[in-house]
Design an enzyme around this catalytic site. Structure first.
Site, PDB file in Angstrom:
ATOM      1  NE  ARG A  26      -2.373  -1.392   3.624  1.00 41.00           N
ATOM      2  CZ  ARG A  26      -1.766  -0.565   4.434  1.00 41.00           C
ATOM      3  NH1 ARG A  26      -1.901   0.939   4.224  1.00 41.00           N
ATOM      4  NH2 ARG A  26      -1.145  -1.095   5.620  1.00 41.00           N
ATOM      5  CE1 TYR A  44       1.753  -7.100  -3.840  1.00 44.50           C
ATOM      6  CE2 TYR A  44       0.890  -6.222  -2.018  1.00 44.50           C
ATOM      7  CZ  TYR A  44       1.441  -7.161  -2.669  1.00 44.50           C
ATOM      8  OH  TYR A  44       2.017  -8.232  -1.873  1.00 44.50           O
ATOM      9  CE  LYS A  52      -7.128  -3.689   5.099  1.00 42.44           C
ATOM     10  NZ  LYS A  52      -5.828  -3.971   5.198  1.00 42.44           N
ATOM     11  CG  HIS A  56      -7.096  -3.153  10.177  1.00 33.40           C
ATOM     12  ND1 HIS A  56      -5.724  -2.843  10.080  1.00 33.40           N
ATOM     13  CD2 HIS A  56      -7.113  -4.276   9.144  1.00 33.40           C
ATOM     14  CE1 HIS A  56      -4.931  -3.379   9.273  1.00 33.40           C
ATOM     15  NE2 HIS A  56      -5.752  -4.224   8.789  1.00 33.40           N
ATOM     16  CB  SER A  62      -0.861  -3.584   8.002  1.00 35.48           C
ATOM     17  OG  SER A  62      -1.877  -2.719   7.821  1.00 35.48           O
ATOM     18  CB  ALA A  63       2.439  -7.036   8.528  1.00 36.98           C
ATOM     19  CB  CYS A  64       0.841  -6.315  14.012  1.00 37.42           C
ATOM     20  SG  CYS A  64       2.058  -4.968  13.593  1.00 37.42           S
ATOM     21  CG  ASN A 124       0.126 -15.883  12.122  1.00 41.79           C
ATOM     22  OD1 ASN A 124       0.789 -16.960  11.825  1.00 41.79           O
ATOM     23  ND2 ASN A 124       0.523 -14.820  11.240  1.00 41.79           N
ATOM     24  CG  ASP A 156      -7.475  -7.150   6.694  1.00 43.57           C
ATOM     25  OD1 ASP A 156      -6.591  -6.923   7.820  1.00 43.57           O
ATOM     26  OD2 ASP A 156      -7.525  -6.505   5.897  1.00 43.57           O
ATOM     27  NE  ARG A 195       0.066  -8.733   2.672  1.00 42.76           N
ATOM     28  CZ  ARG A 195      -0.589  -8.226   3.586  1.00 42.76           C
ATOM     29  NH1 ARG A 195      -1.663  -8.874   4.118  1.00 42.76           N
ATOM     30  NH2 ARG A 195       0.150  -7.303   4.296  1.00 42.76           N
TER      31      ARG A 195
HETATM   32  P1  GTP Z   1      -2.320  -7.766   7.304  1.00 42.47           P
HETATM   33  O1  GTP Z   1      -2.738  -8.634   6.574  1.00 42.47           O
HETATM   34  O2  GTP Z   1      -1.344  -6.672   6.815  1.00 42.47           O
HETATM   35  O3  GTP Z   1      -3.705  -6.717   8.064  1.00 42.47           O
HETATM   36  O4  GTP Z   1      -1.538  -8.447   8.671  1.00 42.47           O
HETATM   37  P2  GTP Z   1      -2.017  -9.465   9.844  1.00 42.47           P
HETATM   38  O5  GTP Z   1      -2.281  -8.387  11.038  1.00 42.47           O
HETATM   39  O6  GTP Z   1      -3.115 -10.330   9.547  1.00 42.47           O
HETATM   40  O7  GTP Z   1      -0.585 -10.002  10.010  1.00 42.47           O
HETATM   41  P3  GTP Z   1      -0.106 -11.458  10.187  1.00 42.47           P
HETATM   42  O8  GTP Z   1      -1.118 -12.583  10.948  1.00 42.47           O
HETATM   43  O9  GTP Z   1      -0.042 -11.967   8.566  1.00 42.47           O
HETATM   44  O10 GTP Z   1       1.303 -11.473  10.679  1.00 42.47           O
HETATM   45  C1  GTP Z   1       2.309 -10.685  10.046  1.00 42.47           C
HETATM   46  C2  GTP Z   1       3.639 -11.251  10.633  1.00 42.47           C
HETATM   47  O11 GTP Z   1       3.882 -11.303  12.199  1.00 42.47           O
HETATM   48  C3  GTP Z   1       3.859 -12.790  10.180  1.00 42.47           C
HETATM   49  O12 GTP Z   1       5.332 -12.685   9.652  1.00 42.47           O
HETATM   50  C4  GTP Z   1       3.901 -13.503  11.348  1.00 42.47           C
HETATM   51  O13 GTP Z   1       4.613 -14.629  11.344  1.00 42.47           O
HETATM   52  C5  GTP Z   1       4.150 -12.657  12.556  1.00 42.47           C
HETATM   53  N1  GTP Z   1       3.343 -12.861  13.854  1.00 42.47           N
HETATM   54  C6  GTP Z   1       2.176 -13.182  13.933  1.00 42.47           C
HETATM   55  N2  GTP Z   1       1.772 -13.420  14.896  1.00 42.47           N
HETATM   56  C7  GTP Z   1       2.727 -13.475  15.854  1.00 42.47           C
HETATM   57  C8  GTP Z   1       3.072 -13.783  17.135  1.00 42.47           C
HETATM   58  O14 GTP Z   1       2.337 -14.163  18.216  1.00 42.47           O
HETATM   59  N3  GTP Z   1       4.487 -13.469  17.461  1.00 42.47           N
HETATM   60  C9  GTP Z   1       5.341 -13.314  16.775  1.00 42.47           C
HETATM   61  N4  GTP Z   1       6.593 -12.955  17.319  1.00 42.47           N
HETATM   62  N5  GTP Z   1       4.970 -13.235  15.438  1.00 42.47           N
HETATM   63  C10 GTP Z   1       3.646 -13.279  14.838  1.00 42.47           C
HETATM   64  C1  SPV Z   2      -2.877  -4.403   5.134  1.00 43.36           C
HETATM   65  O1  SPV Z   2      -2.049  -4.007   5.028  1.00 43.36           O
HETATM   66  O2  SPV Z   2      -3.296  -4.089   6.498  1.00 43.36           O
HETATM   67  C2  SPV Z   2      -3.405  -5.638   4.528  1.00 43.36           C
HETATM   68  C3  SPV Z   2      -2.929  -5.990   3.169  1.00 43.36           C
HETATM   69  O3  SPV Z   2      -4.494  -6.430   4.898  1.00 43.36           O
HETATM   70  S1  SPV Z   2      -3.604  -4.781   1.798  1.00 43.36           S
HETATM   71  O4  SPV Z   2      -4.937  -5.487   1.487  1.00 43.36           O
HETATM   72  O5  SPV Z   2      -2.597  -4.625   1.078  1.00 43.36           O
HETATM   73  O6  SPV Z   2      -4.260  -3.639   2.547  1.00 43.36           O
HETATM   74 MN    MN Z   3      -5.153  -5.513   7.100  1.00 45.47          MN
END
Ligand code: GTP
Ligand code: SPV
Ligand code: MN
Length: 580
Positions: free
Chosen positions: A70, A198, A207, A227, A249-251, A255, A276, A365
């Protein structure tokens, strides 16, 4: 196929007049249509076939190397009044934005197909569902929308009945970062996106619609577009509690949404409703209910393996579109921490050389239908959604934020949400690892002024006395050596269990200036290699650090000026006073 809805046919005609496509294709949303688009994209090189024995119906798309995340600096909220967009958004006057976009879109689809993609966000026909139509010249967008939304004929029929829909006009343009803008016109229920293919820039249902436009609508209509992941946690007694959790995002949302209980948690089960986005409404009894507007996952690939996220790992072994991963000698997809295989070709299609950085892009992704997930809950399709027991905020913080704490009440919980800060990740372009404020994990996604958004959140406790309890978690705290103090992933269920016990008033807690913390014995460590000292560190609140933090939060809130709700200021003052 066309449509009997005149505002839709007029708008498509107008878009075609502007963009001059070679062809127009109305998407019906059938599997045949999906398959024939895949075949066309294999022929054009837009998609590459992966090893069909190991990964049936899996494909790889390599995006332009300059188009991998993004772009928040190129994303605008174009309200009539700049103050309505707020300091949290980039703003452009609607007329100026439209003139700029008209120039970019002029003739941009020559020789290309214009796809009309009617889609539904939420269970088809649910009172909470919303509809949109995306016009795009990207077949990649179409096949992703097929997996991510309820797309095609069914959605079109609902749109024709309703007579309204969100208009989203998208073109990949030249994929030139200098000619790229993602514009939102919340008052006109319109999105215009140019120059990126993307994820969140291009799949406009996600989003742009389900968060930026929907958050704006939610405020005027009295609901919440967030979110957040949605899960059901079933205990051995067969009771299920539903939680909605907002992490940037990515936190860790995907998972947590697909969590597999640890070995010692016999009889526990986590059900995935969403990974999400959550749309939440108060029902007639004052119960907050959530639906997931999406039907698929656009998940971060790196880090996904049998140990961290077995459900996702298995889910993406068939019927999956991979974007920007590496490939092995066997033509299998490969990514960092996959735990098996060796990359030979990197995400850009070059021979893999560690000197060029990771083999898979850190924001690579997978796109896959939610129904393939072994922990998929059928209730993800329930029109009335699920009742939410707890709302959980979280961020990626190496220091400061404890493993878990609970807000004292709703208004304090809103302050906790508004105070979320997190280290930046590869999900958006820009530097990674910088702590920034990301209230409610919505900094990039709130379609209006955060001050008004917090006032909207605060308004809920006057409307219901059955609101969910609010919590904050941090899986990412590290020790002096930089190691994670908490094992995370499946073990996070131990924290969810405490959260649920608090909701049910089954356990006590220690009161601190920042909220309620678990007593040392309250987090179950059975079968876990976490020392008592590590747990103490995870649950510690450093008063001096927190004073600095709350001063920062105060300055941040002040930047919203007069619009900031007095009640949020008062909540902030209370915490500062308790810390003093
Ligand atoms: P968006 O799709 O961007 O909104 O992200 P998301 O919040 O769904 O994040 P996602 O679950 O894809 O996790 C992103 C990264 O964080 C990955 O590389 C995971 O392996 C890592 N991660 C997720 N959960 C944990 C956790 O409990 N501990 C640690 N250390 N890392 C984690
Ligand atoms: C985020 O960035 O929070 C995502 C991926 O979930 S995207 O769809 O590119 O926004
Ligand atoms: Mn997201």
């Amino acid at each position: 196929m066309t449509t009997r809805l005149e505002i839709l046919s007029d708008w498509v005609a107008e878009a075609a007049e502007l963009t001059q496509p070679g062809k127009i294709h109305w998407c019906t949303g059938t599997l045949d249509e999906y398959r024939s688009l895949v075949q066309e994209m294999l022929a054009s090189g837009d998609l590459l076939q992966l090893n069909q024995d190991h990964y049936p119906d899996c494909y790889l798309h390599r995006s332009d190397p300059q188009d991998v995340a993004r772009v928040e600096h190129l994303t605008f909220v174009c309200s009539q009044n700049e103050l309505d967009a707020g300091p949290n958004n980039n703003w452009m006057a609607p007329a100026a934005a439209k003139a700029k976009m008209a120039e970019l879109f002029a003739g941009c689809m020559q020789g290309r197909t214009l796809y009309v993609v009617p889609y539904c966000m939420g269970p088809l026909g649910s009172v909470y569902a919303r509809y949109g139509v995306e016009i795009t010249d990207s077949p990649y967008v179409v096949i992703n929308m097929y997996l991510m939304t309820r797309m095609g004929q069914g959605a079109l029929e609902e749109i024709e009945k309703k007579g309204t829909f969100i208009k989203g006009l998208h073109s990949i343009g030249e994929l030139d970062p200098e000619r790229r803008f993602i514009m939102h016109f919340p008052e006109e229920l319109t999105i215009m996106s140019y120059g990126s293919g993307y994820g969140g820039n291009a799949l406009l249902g996600k989003k742009c619609h389900a968060l930026r436009i929907a958050s704006y609508q939610a405020r005027t209509e009295g609901w919440l577009a967030e979110h957040m992941l949605i899960i059901g946690v079933e205990n051995p007694q067969g009771e299920t509690h539903y939680l909605a959790c907002a992490f940037p995002s990515a936190c860790g949302k995907t998972n947590l949404a697909m969590l597999i209980p640890p070995e010692s948690y016999k009889g526990w089960k986590v059900w995935t409703l969403g990974d999400d986005i959550a749309w939440m409404h108060l029902d007639e009894n004052g119960q907050l209910r959530a639906i997931n507007p999406e039907a698929g996952y656009f998940g971060v690939v790196p880090g996904t393996n049998r140990r961290t996220n077995r459900n996702a790992y298995e889910t993406i072994h068939s019927d999956t579109i991979f974007t920007n991963v590496a490939v092995t000698e066997d033509n299998d997809p490969w990514w960092e921490d996959k735990g098996t295989g060796t990359p030979v070709t990197d995400w850009q299609g070059r021979a893999y050389d560690p000197a060029n950085g990771p083999a898979a892009h850190p924001n690579s992704r997978f796109t896959v239908s939610a129904k393939r997930n072994p922990s998929y809950s059928e209730l993800a399709d329930a029109p009335e959604g699920v009742p939410i027991s707890a709302l959980v905020f979280g961020g990626r913080r190496r220091e400061l934020a404890p493993l878990v704490y609970q807000a004292k009440d709703w208004a304090h919980g809103v302050l906790i949400g508004a105070s979320v800060a997190s280290e930046t990740t590869a999900a958006a372009s820009g530097e990674v690892g910088i702590v920034r404020r990301d209230p409610m994990a919505m900094k990039p996604f709130c379609g209006y002024n955060f001050a008004d958004y917090w006032a909207h959140w605060l308004s809920f406790d006057a409307r219901s006395d059955k609101l969910p309890k609010i919590f904050h978690v941090n899986w990412f705290r590290r020790d002096a050596k930089g190691q994670f103090l908490w094992p995370g992933f499946g073990e996070n269920l131990r924290v969810l269990r405490w959260i649920i016990d608090r909701c049910e008033e089954r356990v006590g807690a220690d009161e601190s200036p920042i909220g309620f913390l678990p007593t040392a014995a309250a987090i179950d460590l059975t079968g876990l290699d976490v020392s008592a000292e590590a747990l103490a560190q995870l649950l510690s609140v450093n008063t001096e650090q927190w004073q600095v933090e709350m001063d920062e939060v105060g300055k941040y809130l002040d930047s919203y000026g007069d619009r900031l709700p007095e009640r949020l200021r008062a909540e902030h003052a209370k915490v500062l006073q308790a810390l003093a």
